[in-house]
Motif scaffolding. Structure first.
Motif, PDB file in Angstrom:
ATOM      1  N   MET A 290      28.255  -4.400  63.421  1.00  0.00           N
ATOM      2  CA  MET A 290      28.302  -3.397  62.390  1.00  0.00           C
ATOM      3  C   MET A 290      29.538  -3.636  61.526  1.00  0.00           C
ATOM      4  O   MET A 290      30.601  -3.942  62.024  1.00  0.00           O
ATOM      5  N   LYS A 291      29.384  -3.503  60.238  1.00  0.00           N
ATOM      6  CA  LYS A 291      30.470  -3.723  59.286  1.00  0.00           C
ATOM      7  C   LYS A 291      31.199  -2.408  59.017  1.00  0.00           C
ATOM      8  O   LYS A 291      30.594  -1.348  58.906  1.00  0.00           O
ATOM      9  N   TYR A 292      32.524  -2.495  58.899  1.00  0.00           N
ATOM     10  CA  TYR A 292      33.356  -1.325  58.642  1.00  0.00           C
ATOM     11  C   TYR A 292      33.738  -1.256  57.169  1.00  0.00           C
ATOM     12  O   TYR A 292      33.925  -2.282  56.529  1.00  0.00           O
ATOM     13  N   ILE A 293      33.857  -0.029  56.665  1.00  0.00           N
ATOM     14  CA  ILE A 293      34.296   0.216  55.296  1.00  0.00           C
ATOM     15  C   ILE A 293      35.391   1.268  55.345  1.00  0.00           C
ATOM     16  O   ILE A 293      35.239   2.307  55.983  1.00  0.00           O
ATOM     17  N   SER A 294      36.503   0.978  54.661  1.00  0.00           N
ATOM     18  CA  SER A 294      37.596   1.944  54.537  1.00  0.00           C
ATOM     19  C   SER A 294      37.258   2.903  53.407  1.00  0.00           C
ATOM     20  O   SER A 294      36.935   2.463  52.303  1.00  0.00           O
ATOM     21  N   SER A 295      37.313   4.191  53.672  1.00  0.00           N
ATOM     22  CA  SER A 295      36.906   5.144  52.639  1.00  0.00           C
ATOM     23  C   SER A 295      38.043   6.032  52.162  1.00  0.00           C
ATOM     24  O   SER A 295      38.951   6.379  52.906  1.00  0.00           O
ATOM     25  N   ASP A 296      37.926   6.384  50.905  1.00  0.00           N
ATOM     26  CA  ASP A 296      38.817   7.313  50.235  1.00  0.00           C
ATOM     27  C   ASP A 296      38.137   8.686  50.275  1.00  0.00           C
ATOM     28  O   ASP A 296      36.940   8.796  50.536  1.00  0.00           O
ATOM     29  N   THR A 297      38.876   9.723  49.976  1.00  0.00           N
ATOM     30  CA  THR A 297      38.349  11.089  50.036  1.00  0.00           C
ATOM     31  C   THR A 297      37.317  11.388  48.959  1.00  0.00           C
ATOM     32  O   THR A 297      36.309  12.035  49.231  1.00  0.00           O
ATOM     33  N   ASN A 298      37.555  10.933  47.739  1.00  0.00           N
ATOM     34  CA  ASN A 298      36.741  11.403  46.615  1.00  0.00           C
ATOM     35  C   ASN A 298      35.258  11.073  46.730  1.00  0.00           C
ATOM     36  O   ASN A 298      34.421  11.820  46.252  1.00  0.00           O
ATOM     37  N   VAL A 299      34.907   9.979  47.365  1.00  0.00           N
ATOM     38  CA  VAL A 299      33.472   9.662  47.485  1.00  0.00           C
ATOM     39  C   VAL A 299      32.758  10.673  48.366  1.00  0.00           C
ATOM     40  O   VAL A 299      31.606  11.018  48.113  1.00  0.00           O
ATOM     41  N   TRP A 300      33.448  11.167  49.394  1.00  0.00           N
ATOM     42  CA  TRP A 300      32.817  12.168  50.270  1.00  0.00           C
ATOM     43  C   TRP A 300      32.604  13.470  49.510  1.00  0.00           C
ATOM     44  O   TRP A 300      31.592  14.146  49.707  1.00  0.00           O
ATOM     45  N   LEU A 301      33.528  13.791  48.617  1.00  0.00           N
ATOM     46  CA  LEU A 301      33.347  14.986  47.787  1.00  0.00           C
ATOM     47  C   LEU A 301      32.164  14.797  46.838  1.00  0.00           C
ATOM     48  O   LEU A 301      31.381  15.720  46.625  1.00  0.00           O
ATOM     49  N   ASP A 302      32.013  13.591  46.291  1.00  0.00           N
ATOM     50  CA  ASP A 302      30.856  13.286  45.431  1.00  0.00           C
ATOM     51  C   ASP A 302      29.548  13.493  46.182  1.00  0.00           C
ATOM     52  O   ASP A 302      28.626  14.142  45.685  1.00  0.00           O
ATOM     53  N   PHE A 303      29.464  12.913  47.372  1.00  0.00           N
ATOM     54  CA  PHE A 303      28.233  13.032  48.154  1.00  0.00           C
ATOM     55  C   PHE A 303      27.967  14.476  48.558  1.00  0.00           C
ATOM     56  O   PHE A 303      26.810  14.911  48.612  1.00  0.00           O
ATOM     57  N   ALA A 304      29.012  15.249  48.829  1.00  0.00           N
ATOM     58  CA  ALA A 304      28.842  16.663  49.171  1.00  0.00           C
ATOM     59  C   ALA A 304      28.297  17.441  47.977  1.00  0.00           C
ATOM     60  O   ALA A 304      27.388  18.271  48.128  1.00  0.00           O
ATOM     61  N   VAL A 305      28.808  17.149  46.778  1.00  0.00           N
ATOM     62  CA  VAL A 305      28.381  17.853  45.572  1.00  0.00           C
ATOM     63  C   VAL A 305      26.896  17.620  45.298  1.00  0.00           C
ATOM     64  O   VAL A 305      26.176  18.545  44.912  1.00  0.00           O
ATOM     65  N   ILE A 306      26.427  16.405  45.514  1.00  0.00           N
ATOM     66  CA  ILE A 306      25.015  16.118  45.225  1.00  0.00           C
ATOM     67  C   ILE A 306      24.107  16.384  46.433  1.00  0.00           C
ATOM     68  O   ILE A 306      22.911  16.107  46.392  1.00  0.00           O
ATOM     69  N   GLY A 307      24.690  16.921  47.499  1.00  0.00           N
ATOM     70  CA  GLY A 307      23.892  17.272  48.674  1.00  0.00           C
ATOM     71  C   GLY A 307      23.381  16.072  49.453  1.00  0.00           C
ATOM     72  O   GLY A 307      22.354  16.155  50.117  1.00  0.00           O
ATOM     73  N   ARG A 308      24.075  14.951  49.396  1.00  0.00           N
ATOM     74  CA  ARG A 308      23.640  13.726  50.076  1.00  0.00           C
ATOM     75  C   ARG A 308      24.744  13.153  50.957  1.00  0.00           C
ATOM     76  O   ARG A 308      24.945  11.949  51.027  1.00  0.00           O
ATOM     77  N   LEU A 309      25.442  14.008  51.661  1.00  0.00           N
ATOM     78  CA  LEU A 309      26.521  13.566  52.530  1.00  0.00           C
ATOM     79  C   LEU A 309      26.039  12.558  53.566  1.00  0.00           C
ATOM     80  O   LEU A 309      26.765  11.682  53.983  1.00  0.00           O
ATOM     81  N   ASP A 310      24.778  12.653  53.919  1.00  0.00           N
ATOM     82  CA  ASP A 310      24.201  11.758  54.928  1.00  0.00           C
ATOM     83  C   ASP A 310      23.861  10.367  54.390  1.00  0.00           C
ATOM     84  O   ASP A 310      23.707   9.419  55.160  1.00  0.00           O
ATOM     85  N   ALA A 311      23.751  10.219  53.071  1.00  0.00           N
ATOM     86  CA  ALA A 311      23.259   8.959  52.487  1.00  0.00           C
ATOM     87  C   ALA A 311      24.030   7.723  52.939  1.00  0.00           C
ATOM     88  O   ALA A 311      23.403   6.741  53.368  1.00  0.00           O
TER      89      ALA A 311
END
Length: 122
Positions: free
Chosen positions: A1-22
């Protein structure tokens, strides 16, 4: 499995569009600094807990600590936690997931691959 380092703002984007699971439907494990998870994912009630349930993994800094401080002094606009996410990606040879413009520019200057919200949805 490949790892990705994430920043906060993308999670807020996904939460706003209701696709946190995507992002978690892809074959990646998303990591974020433990302190950033605790300090920055508070704006939306339950966001931190939902992300952890979905699979966001908290990581501690190792040798990245000093490089994060260096990046924080070198790049004016990204926050300290942005520089931490960049440092984790750089040191561990990972892609950085962010939509933050100044952080994306810093990542490009450091030769770190970047993907954003649209890239994940695509």
């Amino acid at each position: 499995m490949k790892y990705i380092s994430s920043d906060t703002n993308v999670w807020l984007d996904f939460a706003v569009i209701g696709r946190l699971d995507a992002p978690f439907q892809l074959l990646y494990t998303y990591i974020m600094n433990e302190d950033a998870i605790e300090d920055e994912l508070l704006s939306s009630k339950g966001l931190r807990e939902n992300l952890k349930k979905l699979g966001l993994k908290g990581v501690e800094l190792t040798e990245e600590f000093y490089l994060a401080e260096e990046y924080n002094m070198r790049y004016r606009k990204p926050s300290l936690y942005d520089c931490v996410a960049l440092t984790i990606a750089k040191v561990r040879g990972l892609t950085l997931m962010t939509g933050d413009g100044p952080l994306r520019k810093a990542a490009m200057a450091e030769n770190v691959a970047v993907v954003g919200t649209i890239g994940v949805l695509d």
